[in-house]
Design an enzyme around this catalytic site. Structure first.
Site, PDB file in Angstrom:
ATOM      1  N   GLY A  70       0.780  -1.228   0.000  1.00 34.73           N
ATOM      2  CA  GLY A  70       0.000   0.000   0.000  1.00 34.73           C
ATOM      3  C   GLY A  70       0.808   1.273   0.000  1.00 34.73           C
TER       4      GLY A  70
ATOM      5  N   GLY B 126       2.396  -4.123  -4.722  1.00 35.48           N
ATOM      6  CA  GLY B 126       1.989  -4.352  -6.112  1.00 35.48           C
ATOM      7  C   GLY B 126       2.286  -3.102  -6.899  1.00 35.48           C
TER       8      GLY B 126
ATOM      9  CB  CYS C  22     -20.626   3.574 -27.119  1.00 34.95           C
ATOM     10  SG  CYS C  22     -22.161   4.430 -27.551  1.00 34.95           S
ATOM     11  CD  GLU C  23     -20.331   3.088 -19.656  1.00 38.37           C
ATOM     12  OE1 GLU C  23     -19.965   3.052 -18.480  1.00 38.37           O
ATOM     13  OE2 GLU C  23     -20.712   2.087 -20.288  1.00 38.37           O
TER      14      GLU C  23
END
Length: 411
Positions: A228, A271, A338-339
């Site tokens: 984190g 990560g 298409c959004e």
């Protein structure tokens, strides 16, 4: 990405525009040198203790990245049996892989255990099943939820009281009862606070909680404090001071080990910290559309390739690598889905023209791994640059790939 004296961008002296010309657009590019540097940074911060790095590979599962991690001594943390298999394909021994599930079917846990991975138990029901199934014949870790809220976004906080992850530390008595009932071989305690945590204090707070709980488990070998650590997204963005954090946690850990009676191993599961800065998403500008409200830059990519801005509201720094010396102007960068898929609003960039190549920075983590085929679009190719050599490590998808798993189709 390095800006040379000639006012052009390079990655390990390789022109990214040439990569787009060779492999097409959009294109994910990873810099192996950055992964090596970030790994060394973490190792240096904890140089005085017995520390192990377990890469949270959900952030990037390309086998070339996993092989590079293995080469430099980084082990794996996986969250699915699919990731476990990818780790094996990358050359990892299963004993180097930790399986940290979240409410998965127990048959997945059985698959991981019998493959030789170490399982991180995240619920009382799973702990009961583990005890009934294996007794003390297989080792495990237990994931605690310390009930601490920390992180850059509520969607990526994982240790607060309302989080689905882990077993609340308030249930420690129940955990101990189940462990004693089945004589479960608990070799480690784990917690993961969240992501994008800048300050040392939350890490120290949860470490103290885990250390206190650990005194109730006599046979521990490992304390796993998750990951984190915050990375830099914007220029001059504050990040986790790793050296300061390393010094403070190392001191706390040494004191705990002395109190516990022997030296344990400290694990971390970064990560994003290891791979975020290594990655670039290169795209082509398709349309520059002047509008009374703002100027839109349309690109040949969208939330199907990089969903973080729409899902988390995350910031990705954007470079116009085709025209770095152009006159600055505010642009709204949007995708072709298409959004609504807005990457940046009123972002100052050197003049953007149709055909210009833009680079999205910090695209090495949760970029390709969270991509999709929405709108029947193909996922991009991926290129790894390491030791000055660019190599294609995933080809671009085709229509055949999208149709491969569909059955019962008749022409």
């Amino acid at each position: 990405m390095h800006l040379s004296e000639q006012n052009s961008y390079t990655i390990q002296n390789i022109d990214p525009i040439q990569l787009v010309e060779q492999y097409g657009s959009p294109l994910y590019v990873y810099d192996g040198g950055t992964i090596r540097r970030k790994t060394q940074e973490l190792q240096n911060a904890f140089s005085g203790i017995n520390m192990k790095i377990k890469f949270a590979c959900k952030s990037n599962t390309n086998l070339a990245i996993l092989r590079l991690m293995r080469e430099i001594g980084v082990e794996l943390d996986v969250v699915s049996t699919g990731e476990l298999e990818m780790g094996k394909l990358a050359g990892y021994d299963t004993g180097q892989i930790t399986f940290t599930p979240s409410g998965v079917p127990f048959h997945e846990v059985k698959t991981a255990v019998e493959a030789g991975a170490i399982v991180n138990v995240d619920s009382i029901p799973l702990l009961e099943w583990f005890g009934q199934t294996y007794g003390n014949t297989k080792p495990c870790l237990i994931r605690l939820k310390p009930n601490v809220a920390a992180g850059g976004n509520i969607k990526i906080m994982t240790a607060h009281a309302d989080s689905k992850f882990g077993i609340s530390v308030l249930l420690l008595d129940q955990i101990l009862t189940v462990v004693k009932k089945y004589d479960i071989k608990v070799i480690g305690l784990h917690q993961h606070t969240g992501s994008d945590i800048k300050d040392a204090e939350p890490f120290l707070q949860v470490a103290d909680i885990v250390f206190e709980a650990a005194l109730q488990f006599p046979d521990l070998e490992i304390i796993d404090l998750g990951g984190g650590f915050k990375v830099s997204y914007k220029p001059n963005d504050p990040i986790t001071d790793m050296q300061l954090l390393g010094n403070k946690i190392s001191e706390r850990f040494k004191n705990f080990c002395e109190k516990y009676g022997r030296e344990l191993q400290l694990w971390f599961e970064p990560g994003k910290f290891l791979v975020s800065e290594c990655g670039y998403l290169l795209v082509n500008t398709t349309v520059v559309k002047e509008d009374p409200a703002r100027t839109f830059v349309h690109i040949d990519s969208g939330l199907n390739h990089l969903i973080r801005p729409m899902m988390y509201g995350s910031y990705h720094h954007i470079l116009n690598i085709s025209n770095p010396a152009g006159e600055k102007k505010d642009y709204t960068i949007v995708g072709y889905i298409c959004e609504t898929d807005t990457f940046a609003t009123d972002r100052p960039l050197p003049e953007v023209r149709q055909g210009d190549v833009l680079a999205f920075l910090n695209a090495g983590a949760y970029g390709f791994t969270m991509s999709s085929n929405y709108n029947a679009r193909f996922r991009p190719a991926e290129v790894l640059i390491d030791n000055g050599v660019a190599k294609l490590v995933r080809r671009r998808e085709t229509l055949e790939d999208l149709l491969l798993t569909q059955v019962g189709f008749t022409e």
